[in-house]
Design an enzyme around this catalytic site. Structure first.
Site, PDB file in Angstrom:
ATOM      1  N   ASN A  89      -5.633 -11.070  -9.961  1.00 28.94           N
ATOM      2  CA  ASN A  89      -4.344 -10.369 -10.058  1.00 28.94           C
ATOM      3  C   ASN A  89      -3.641 -10.719 -11.370  1.00 28.94           C
ATOM      4  O   ASN A  89      -2.433 -10.541 -11.499  1.00 28.94           O
ATOM      5  CB  ASN A  89      -3.434 -10.764  -8.887  1.00 28.94           C
ATOM      6  CG  ASN A  89      -4.083 -10.473  -7.556  1.00 28.94           C
ATOM      7  OD1 ASN A  89      -4.605  -9.401  -7.347  1.00 28.94           O
ATOM      8  ND2 ASN A  89      -4.068 -11.457  -6.655  1.00 28.94           N
ATOM      9  N   HIS A 118       2.659  -6.887  -6.382  1.00 30.64           N
ATOM     10  CA  HIS A 118       1.690  -6.242  -7.277  1.00 30.64           C
ATOM     11  C   HIS A 118       2.331  -5.254  -8.250  1.00 30.64           C
ATOM     12  O   HIS A 118       1.638  -4.632  -9.054  1.00 30.64           O
ATOM     13  CB  HIS A 118       0.593  -5.578  -6.455  1.00 30.64           C
ATOM     14  CG  HIS A 118      -0.205  -6.581  -5.689  1.00 30.64           C
ATOM     15  ND1 HIS A 118      -1.278  -7.252  -6.230  1.00 30.64           N
ATOM     16  CD2 HIS A 118      -0.020  -7.092  -4.446  1.00 30.64           C
ATOM     17  CE1 HIS A 118      -1.750  -8.107  -5.346  1.00 30.64           C
ATOM     18  NE2 HIS A 118      -1.006  -8.034  -4.250  1.00 30.64           N
ATOM     19  N   LYS A 155       0.790 -13.462  -9.998  1.00 24.44           N
ATOM     20  CA  LYS A 155      -0.058 -12.297 -10.281  1.00 24.44           C
ATOM     21  C   LYS A 155       0.185 -11.900 -11.748  1.00 24.44           C
ATOM     22  O   LYS A 155      -0.244 -12.622 -12.625  1.00 24.44           O
ATOM     23  CB  LYS A 155       0.227 -11.207  -9.254  1.00 24.44           C
ATOM     24  CG  LYS A 155      -0.023 -11.766  -7.829  1.00 24.44           C
ATOM     25  CD  LYS A 155       0.075 -10.772  -6.752  1.00 24.44           C
ATOM     26  CE  LYS A 155       0.141 -11.426  -5.381  1.00 24.44           C
ATOM     27  NZ  LYS A 155      -1.041 -12.205  -4.997  1.00 24.44           N
ATOM     28  N   ASP A 173       8.531  -6.288  -1.064  1.00 28.78           N
ATOM     29  CA  ASP A 173       7.606  -7.229  -1.689  1.00 28.78           C
ATOM     30  C   ASP A 173       7.003  -6.533  -2.921  1.00 28.78           C
ATOM     31  O   ASP A 173       6.189  -5.618  -2.792  1.00 28.78           O
ATOM     32  CB  ASP A 173       6.522  -7.600  -0.673  1.00 28.78           C
ATOM     33  CG  ASP A 173       5.477  -8.545  -1.241  1.00 28.78           C
ATOM     34  OD1 ASP A 173       5.451  -8.735  -2.470  1.00 28.78           O
ATOM     35  OD2 ASP A 173       4.675  -9.079  -0.457  1.00 28.78           O
ATOM     36  N   HIS A 191       1.765  -7.216   3.743  1.00 30.03           N
ATOM     37  CA  HIS A 191       0.984  -8.440   3.556  1.00 30.03           C
ATOM     38  C   HIS A 191       1.060  -9.377   4.765  1.00 30.03           C
ATOM     39  O   HIS A 191       2.080  -9.433   5.465  1.00 30.03           O
ATOM     40  CB  HIS A 191       1.505  -9.173   2.309  1.00 30.03           C
ATOM     41  CG  HIS A 191       0.610 -10.272   1.862  1.00 30.03           C
ATOM     42  ND1 HIS A 191       0.899 -11.601   2.066  1.00 30.03           N
ATOM     43  CD2 HIS A 191      -0.588 -10.247   1.226  1.00 30.03           C
ATOM     44  CE1 HIS A 191      -0.058 -12.339   1.556  1.00 30.03           C
ATOM     45  NE2 HIS A 191      -0.976 -11.541   1.035  1.00 30.03           N
ATOM     46  N   SER A 214      -1.349  -4.101  -1.701  1.00 27.11           N
ATOM     47  CA  SER A 214      -2.332  -4.971  -2.356  1.00 27.11           C
ATOM     48  C   SER A 214      -3.770  -4.554  -2.117  1.00 27.11           C
ATOM     49  O   SER A 214      -4.641  -4.881  -2.911  1.00 27.11           O
ATOM     50  CB  SER A 214      -2.144  -6.405  -1.881  1.00 27.11           C
ATOM     51  OG  SER A 214      -2.321  -6.493  -0.484  1.00 27.11           O
ATOM     52  N   GLU A 258       5.851  -3.375   1.206  1.00 33.68           N
ATOM     53  CA  GLU A 258       5.429  -3.710  -0.156  1.00 33.68           C
ATOM     54  C   GLU A 258       5.762  -2.507  -1.025  1.00 33.68           C
ATOM     55  O   GLU A 258       5.808  -1.374  -0.530  1.00 33.68           O
ATOM     56  CB  GLU A 258       3.911  -3.947  -0.209  1.00 33.68           C
ATOM     57  CG  GLU A 258       3.467  -5.215   0.473  1.00 33.68           C
ATOM     58  CD  GLU A 258       1.953  -5.420   0.391  1.00 33.68           C
ATOM     59  OE1 GLU A 258       1.350  -5.105  -0.648  1.00 33.68           O
ATOM     60  OE2 GLU A 258       1.388  -5.892   1.376  1.00 33.68           O
TER      61      GLU A 258
HETATM   62  C1  LIG Z   1       1.626  -8.237  -1.318  1.00 35.11           C
HETATM   63  C2  LIG Z   1       1.564  -9.718  -1.409  1.00 35.11           C
HETATM   64  N1  LIG Z   1       2.644 -10.433  -1.067  1.00 35.11           N
HETATM   65  C3  LIG Z   1       2.639 -11.773  -1.127  1.00 35.11           C
HETATM   66  C4  LIG Z   1       1.528 -12.467  -1.539  1.00 35.11           C
HETATM   67  C5  LIG Z   1       1.550 -13.951  -1.560  1.00 35.11           C
HETATM   68  O1  LIG Z   1       1.855 -14.381  -2.822  1.00 35.11           O
HETATM   69  P1  LIG Z   1       1.346 -15.794  -3.369  1.00 35.11           P
HETATM   70  O2  LIG Z   1      -0.077 -15.577  -3.774  1.00 35.11           O
HETATM   71  O3  LIG Z   1       2.268 -16.124  -4.475  1.00 35.11           O
HETATM   72  O4  LIG Z   1       1.441 -16.763  -2.229  1.00 35.11           O
HETATM   73  C6  LIG Z   1       0.381 -11.767  -1.915  1.00 35.11           C
HETATM   74  C7  LIG Z   1      -0.810 -12.512  -2.397  1.00 35.11           C
HETATM   75  O5  LIG Z   1      -1.907 -12.286  -2.066  1.00 35.11           O
HETATM   76  C8  LIG Z   1       0.399 -10.354  -1.850  1.00 35.11           C
HETATM   77  O6  LIG Z   1      -0.685  -9.639  -2.171  1.00 35.11           O
END
Ligand SMILES: Cc1ncc(COP(=O)(O)O)c(C=O)c1O
Length: 379
Positions: free
Chosen positions: A36, A201, A231, A198, A123, A173, A169
């Site tokens: 990422n 990405h 990311k 969120d 997520h 992702s 989101e």
């Molecule tokens: C959409 C989404 N939110 C949150 C996270 C979690 O973030 P972090 O990797 O900083 O723990 C991820 C990571 O895979 C993600 O893809």
């Protein structure tokens, strides 16, 4: 060794292996089509020089405690001030990871008697926060604003009188598709709900200056946004932006924020530098967008794939074993593409997840698409 002690874990692992779902850690290899690190910042000169300079002037590696005790470093506060200004929000808080931040938000903010409506493909960290929280949680069909509204009106009709929280989101992702942000914000306004977005990405990649896909709405009283730093920003941790009252509430009531050692001040330095890079180096985003368009054209022509239009391109295979065989074949050809299986994605939708970053160029992309076409023809 007491085998009986470990027997049920062994059995569980054997069960996963039988279903082709056993995961193992593997060393990094091949061209990066899976990270990422969208803007190629993780190993960038600017981030490493910012951290080296901080070390040289004596910035400590460790925070030494919770933010509420001695762990509150000037580097955290400087990052949060910059992040609030950059994202146009009243306040920002730095968490150790995006996972913890999502979990923390959804366990701390929605209250008993409220309703949380969660996109079904949000997520895992949001789902787990929803489960662990005090609030009734209901799932809405993916990216279906009407389904979110139905959930709210049904709950009200059943007598629900608390506040409603919607959690999504902005760029998904595993599918690379975008949330219908304007409609969600309009819905949130209409029903006076909060909206948790969120941006993991989207941060750094989309929106003005890479501020994300909810940039036009961030800073409003009913918007809470999560910008991960692991990311496109090339480091680790996450910045939550919210109205000041909610940040103050989190500082007082959010257990994962309170009862944890604060992130390293060096990571705060890196994240702050990454935000500066987003403003100073727009070319990185332009180049990434060009590559997204390039891979979209190539995949459509050579493999019949419908482009997602983002840096995350899923190639849904369906069958778990076929997906993992194809991923292994691509890895053997030098392309680091991973197979994604349930429970990360829904049953029957195992896929190759192709992630585009500035760590590869157009020649690498063409070679990858060629290899994918070959593997498709034989697998
Ligand atoms: C959409 C989404 N939110 C949150 C996270 C979690 O973030 P972090 O990797 O900083 O723990 C991820 C990571 O895979 C993600 O893809």
């Amino acid at each position: 060794m007491n085998e009986a002690l470990l027997a049920r874990y062994d059995a569980s692992l054997r069960g996963l292996a039988r279903k082709d779902r056993l995961r193992t850690l593997a060393p990094r290899a091949g061209l990066d089509f899976s990270s990422n690190d969208y803007l190629g910042l993780a190993a960038s000169k600017r981030l490493s020089e910012a951290v080296s300079a901080a070390i040289a002037r004596g910035t400590p590696v460790g925070a030494t405690g919770s933010r509420l005790l001695r762990g509150n470093a000037p580097e955290h506060e400087a990052l949060e001030a910059d992040a609030a200004a950059f994202f146009g929000a009243e306040c920002a808080l730095f968490f150790g990871s995006g996972y913890i931040a999502n979990f923390a938000l959804l366990t701390a903010l929605p209250q008993k008697g409220d309703l949380l409506v969660l996109d079904e493909l949000a997520h895992a960290s949001m789902h787990e926060g929803a489960q662990a929280g005090r609030t009734e949680a209901r799932l809405a069909a993916h990216n279906d604003v009407d389904a979110v509204e139905d959930a709210i009106t049904r709950w009200r009709a059943e007598g629900g009188i608390g506040r409603v929280w919607i959690a999504v989101e902005s760029l998904y992702s595993m599918d690379g598709d975008r949330a219908p942000m304007e409609s969600l914000v309009a819905l949130a306004d209409r029903h006076e709900t909060f909206l948790v977005v969120d941006e993991a990405h989207a941060t750094g990649v989309w929106g003005p200056d890479g501020r994300g896909l909810a940039a036009a709405f961030e800073g409003r009283d009913n918007i809470v946004a999560l910008h991960t730093c692991g990311k496109a920003l090339g480091g680790s941790g996450a910045l939550v932006t919210a109205p000041r009252t909610l940040c103050d509430y989190l500082v007082n009531r959010c257990r994962p924020f309170i009862y944890a050692t604060a992130p390293s001040p060096l990571m705060a330095i890196a994240a702050r530098e990454a935000l500066a890079i987003l403003s100073d180096e727009p070319l990185r985003r332009v180049q990434l967008h060009e590559r997204v368009a390039f891979v979209g054209r190539q995949l459509a022509e050579r493999c019949g794939v419908t482009p997602s239009g983002s840096q995350i391109q899923p190639f849904v295979i369906g069958d778990v074993r076929r997906t993992m065989t194809m991923a292994a074949a691509l890895q053997a050809r030098g392309f680091d593409i991973r197979g994604i299986r349930p429970p990360t994605v829904p049953e029957g939708t195992s896929r190759l997840r192709i992630s585009l970053t500035l760590n590869v160029d157009e020649a690498d992309i063409s070679a990858m698409v060629e290899a994918l076409a070959e593997v498709l023809a034989t697998a």
